[in-house]
Design a protein around this motif. Structure first.
Motif, mmCIF file in Angstrom:
data_model
loop_
_atom_site.group_PDB
_atom_site.id
_atom_site.type_symbol
_atom_site.label_atom_id
_atom_site.label_comp_id
_atom_site.label_asym_id
_atom_site.label_seq_id
_atom_site.Cartn_x
_atom_site.Cartn_y
_atom_site.Cartn_z
ATOM 1 N N ARG A 92 67.962 20.700 -15.814
ATOM 2 C CA ARG A 92 66.778 21.265 -15.731
ATOM 3 C C ARG A 92 65.764 20.366 -15.153
ATOM 4 N NH1 ARG A 92 65.815 25.068 -20.227
ATOM 5 N NH2 ARG A 92 68.068 25.856 -21.077
ATOM 6 N N GLN A 93 66.107 19.118 -14.801
ATOM 7 C CA GLN A 93 65.261 18.188 -14.237
ATOM 8 C C GLN A 93 66.015 17.137 -13.514
ATOM 9 O OE1 GLN A 93 62.697 16.060 -17.024
ATOM 10 N NE2 GLN A 93 61.226 15.696 -15.704
ATOM 11 N N TYR A 94 65.528 16.616 -12.663
ATOM 12 C CA TYR A 94 65.973 15.456 -11.768
ATOM 13 C C TYR A 94 65.190 14.395 -11.504
ATOM 14 C CZ TYR A 94 68.282 12.658 -8.251
ATOM 15 O OH TYR A 94 69.009 11.672 -7.263
ATOM 16 N N VAL A 95 65.300 13.239 -12.167
ATOM 17 C CA VAL A 95 64.276 12.105 -12.232
ATOM 18 C C VAL A 95 64.667 11.012 -11.327
ATOM 19 C CG1 VAL A 95 62.837 10.565 -13.428
ATOM 20 C CG2 VAL A 95 63.509 12.721 -14.648
ATOM 21 N N PHE A 96 64.002 10.882 -10.141
ATOM 22 C CA PHE A 96 64.322 9.812 -9.152
ATOM 23 C C PHE A 96 63.499 8.511 -9.175
ATOM 24 C CE2 PHE A 96 63.855 8.127 -4.969
ATOM 25 C CZ PHE A 96 65.104 7.361 -4.725
ATOM 26 N N ILE A 97 64.273 7.474 -9.426
ATOM 27 C CA ILE A 97 63.371 6.186 -9.655
ATOM 28 C C ILE A 97 63.101 5.886 -8.023
ATOM 29 C CG2 ILE A 97 63.203 3.879 -10.162
ATOM 30 C CD1 ILE A 97 63.012 5.650 -12.614
ATOM 31 N N SER A 98 61.720 5.783 -7.714
ATOM 32 C CA SER A 98 61.425 5.421 -6.347
ATOM 33 C C SER A 98 60.760 4.086 -6.495
ATOM 34 C CB SER A 98 60.307 6.184 -5.696
ATOM 35 O OG SER A 98 60.096 6.027 -4.379
ATOM 36 N N SER A 99 59.660 3.737 -5.948
ATOM 37 C CA SER A 99 59.221 2.279 -5.920
ATOM 38 C C SER A 99 57.702 2.169 -5.416
ATOM 39 C CB SER A 99 59.862 1.354 -5.022
ATOM 40 O OG SER A 99 59.261 0.121 -4.917
ATOM 41 N N ALA A 100 56.999 1.696 -6.142
ATOM 42 C CA ALA A 100 55.591 1.370 -5.860
ATOM 43 C C ALA A 100 55.343 0.647 -4.382
ATOM 44 C CB ALA A 100 54.715 0.695 -6.952
ATOM 45 N N SER A 101 56.451 0.090 -4.165
ATOM 46 C CA SER A 101 56.331 -0.710 -2.811
ATOM 47 C C SER A 101 56.391 0.522 -1.656
ATOM 48 C CB SER A 101 57.545 -1.543 -2.480
ATOM 49 O OG SER A 101 58.590 -0.756 -2.510
ATOM 50 N N ALA A 102 56.555 1.842 -2.115
ATOM 51 C CA ALA A 102 56.364 2.746 -0.889
ATOM 52 C C ALA A 102 54.838 2.954 -0.409
ATOM 53 C CB ALA A 102 57.171 4.070 -1.354
ATOM 54 N N TYR A 103 54.042 2.690 -1.264
ATOM 55 C CA TYR A 103 52.770 2.931 -1.039
ATOM 56 C C TYR A 103 52.201 2.101 0.490
ATOM 57 C CZ TYR A 103 52.047 4.939 -5.456
ATOM 58 O OH TYR A 103 52.091 5.957 -6.443
ATOM 59 N N ASN A 104 51.403 2.725 1.086
ATOM 60 C CA ASN A 104 50.790 2.276 2.347
ATOM 61 C C ASN A 104 50.425 0.702 2.459
ATOM 62 O OD1 ASN A 104 49.980 3.397 4.989
ATOM 63 N ND2 ASN A 104 48.459 1.898 4.823
ATOM 64 N N LYS A 105 51.408 0.046 3.391
ATOM 65 C CA LYS A 105 50.983 -1.275 3.663
ATOM 66 C C LYS A 105 50.824 -1.502 5.162
ATOM 67 C CE LYS A 105 52.338 -2.734 -0.566
ATOM 68 N NZ LYS A 105 53.086 -1.219 -0.988
ATOM 69 N N PRO A 106 49.667 -2.231 5.834
ATOM 70 C CA PRO A 106 48.946 -2.978 4.603
ATOM 71 C C PRO A 106 47.984 -2.079 3.764
ATOM 72 C CG PRO A 106 47.970 -2.981 6.851
ATOM 73 C CD PRO A 106 49.415 -2.412 7.039
ATOM 74 N N VAL A 107 47.631 -2.510 2.596
ATOM 75 C CA VAL A 107 46.773 -1.680 1.418
ATOM 76 C C VAL A 107 45.562 -1.464 2.385
ATOM 77 C CG1 VAL A 107 45.648 -1.682 -0.518
ATOM 78 C CG2 VAL A 107 48.048 -2.526 -0.113
ATOM 79 N N ARG A 108 45.013 0.096 2.208
ATOM 80 C CA ARG A 108 43.931 0.502 2.854
ATOM 81 C C ARG A 108 42.716 0.488 1.657
ATOM 82 N NH1 ARG A 108 45.848 5.129 6.739
ATOM 83 N NH2 ARG A 108 46.972 3.796 8.269
ATOM 84 N N GLN A 109 43.117 0.639 0.441
ATOM 85 C CA GLN A 109 42.442 0.770 -0.786
ATOM 86 C C GLN A 109 43.018 0.171 -1.753
ATOM 87 O OE1 GLN A 109 40.542 4.503 -1.506
ATOM 88 N NE2 GLN A 109 39.847 3.933 -3.480
ATOM 89 N N TYR A 110 42.508 -0.928 -2.806
ATOM 90 C CA TYR A 110 43.248 -1.622 -3.689
ATOM 91 C C TYR A 110 43.684 -0.891 -4.880
ATOM 92 C CZ TYR A 110 39.217 -2.497 -6.658
ATOM 93 O OH TYR A 110 38.304 -2.614 -7.480
ATOM 94 N N VAL A 111 42.758 0.210 -5.053
ATOM 95 C CA VAL A 111 43.049 0.974 -6.237
ATOM 96 C C VAL A 111 44.297 2.144 -5.784
ATOM 97 C CG1 VAL A 111 42.442 2.715 -8.075
ATOM 98 C CG2 VAL A 111 40.925 0.815 -7.297
ATOM 99 N N ILE A 112 45.329 2.071 -6.358
ATOM 100 C CA ILE A 112 46.350 2.906 -5.965
ATOM 101 C C ILE A 112 46.644 3.949 -6.961
ATOM 102 C CG2 ILE A 112 48.881 2.805 -5.446
ATOM 103 C CD1 ILE A 112 47.372 1.347 -3.554
ATOM 104 N N SER A 113 46.654 5.404 -6.396
ATOM 105 C CA SER A 113 47.178 6.464 -7.199
ATOM 106 C C SER A 113 48.529 7.159 -6.492
ATOM 107 C CB SER A 113 45.948 7.369 -7.386
ATOM 108 O OG SER A 113 45.704 8.082 -5.881
ATOM 109 N N GLU A 114 48.851 8.228 -7.230
ATOM 110 C CA GLU A 114 49.965 8.929 -6.794
ATOM 111 C C GLU A 114 49.846 9.736 -5.360
ATOM 112 O OE1 GLU A 114 50.743 8.529 -11.050
ATOM 113 O OE2 GLU A 114 49.066 8.957 -9.785
#
Length: 339
Positions: A92-114
């Protein structure tokens, strides 16, 4: 719920395994069985390497279906594609562990959301996680595959003490340098912000997403609200050891340029830890009301240091990294004197 975890005994997943078992869920694990003696009573272990012996492991599952399948050891798109094939119509559900390191680098804004864009030119690990996410979202949009994506940042447990600059054998050698009164290398000037999350705290947020209808087709980050500078993090480690913190600050770019390839400082620093990030976990808190990480880093690191002191087998030395640190610091001091 009836839950299958692929993995289940790692830094993140071990806490989830304990909490699910204590909650009375029917819990199945697929892994190689290397830590089977640590599993709670009642957990059903399917022993095998799903990456190397897929057909054999799937045969052991038979016709079983699940309320949730959680993938903790998926790092490549082909592994996720395999899971989609195996578990379509069986969960009924498949949960995948990804990583916050996937967020944009270099960081354009230090507050990170989904909603922060995903792009990391510095780290292949992160790019592979992004590719896995894209494959899952495509399967969700086109075929209704019930995917949920979870992006942890730096999650730790009693088996390891978080530091930013270490060799391939882990962090113990850095702690050993502290104990011996030697300087330890800290990237940059140590003032960038970072977030560390105790694994038992992470587990509560994760479990709140299981069987949660609002989680299907969505991505969530699960972190503590505590943000610390790397100087503060290392100071907390030194305090837990009862020693003096002697930082030696070196540019992240320089470390990435001079370090052996095995240290992968381009990925670990430029693609991750060197960036100041503060995570906005309001989306998770809307989906899991009442979630709050309650373990401060100074509390968690004391537990980790106590564990390492009590388990000599976990004190894995890395003399090559130690000698490299001494050499780099010596050359930096010579450069100062010369200039």
């Amino acid at each position: 719920m009836k839950i299958l975890m692929i993995g289940g005994t790692g830094t993140i997943s071990s806490a989830i395994t304990r909490q699910l078992a204590a909650g009375g869920h029917e819990l199945w694990l697929i892994n190689r069985g290397n830590r089977s003696d640590e599993l709670p009573e009642g957990v059903r272990l399917v022993t095998g390497d799903i990456n190397e012996h897929t057909d054999e492991v799937v045969a052991k599952l038979g016709d079983e279906t699940f309320d949730a399948v959680c993938e903790f050891i998926g790092f490549l798109p082909e592994q996720v594609a395999r899971d989609i094939t195996i578990f379509s119509g069986r969960t009924r559900q498949y949960v995948f562990i990804s990583s916050a390191s996937a967020y944009n680098k270099p960081v354009r804004q230090y507050v990170i959301s989904e909603g922060t864009s995903l792009a990391n030119p510095h780290w292949e690990y992160s790019r592979n996680k992004i590719a896995c996410e894209e494959l899952l979202m495509k399967a969700y949009r086109e075929n209704g595959f019930p995917a949920t994506i979870v992006r942890p940042s730096h999650t730790y447990c009693e088996r390891g003490v978080p530091v930013s600059v270490h060799g391939p054998k882990g962090s113990w050698q850095v702690l050993k340098r502290m104990i011996e009164g030697k300087p330890v290398i800290v990237h940059g000037d140590g003032s960038s912000l970072w977030t560390l999350t105790w694994n038992e705290d992470f587990a509560r947020g994760f479990i709140g997403l299981l069987g949660n209808p609002t989680a299907i087709g969505e991505a969530f980050q699960i972190m503590s609200d505590e943000s610390l500078t790397w100087n503060q993090i290392y100071q907390s480690v030194a305090d837990a050891l009862g020693v003096t913190f002697k930082p030696y600050h070196i540019s992240s770019d320089f470390l990435a340029a001079i370090a052996p390839a095995a240290y992968d400082f381009e990925g670990n620093l430029l693609g991750d830890k060197a960036a100041t990030v503060v995570f906005d976990c309001s989306k998770l808190k809307r989906a899991v009301p009442g979630f709050c990480a309650t373990t401060r880093f100074d509390q968690g690191v004391r537990k980790a240091v106590a564990y390492l002191k009590e388990h000599p087998e976990a004190q894995i030395e890395d003399p090559e990294f130690d000698a490299w640190c001494d050499r780099v610091i010596e050359m930096m001091e010579k450069a100062k004197a010369t200039i």
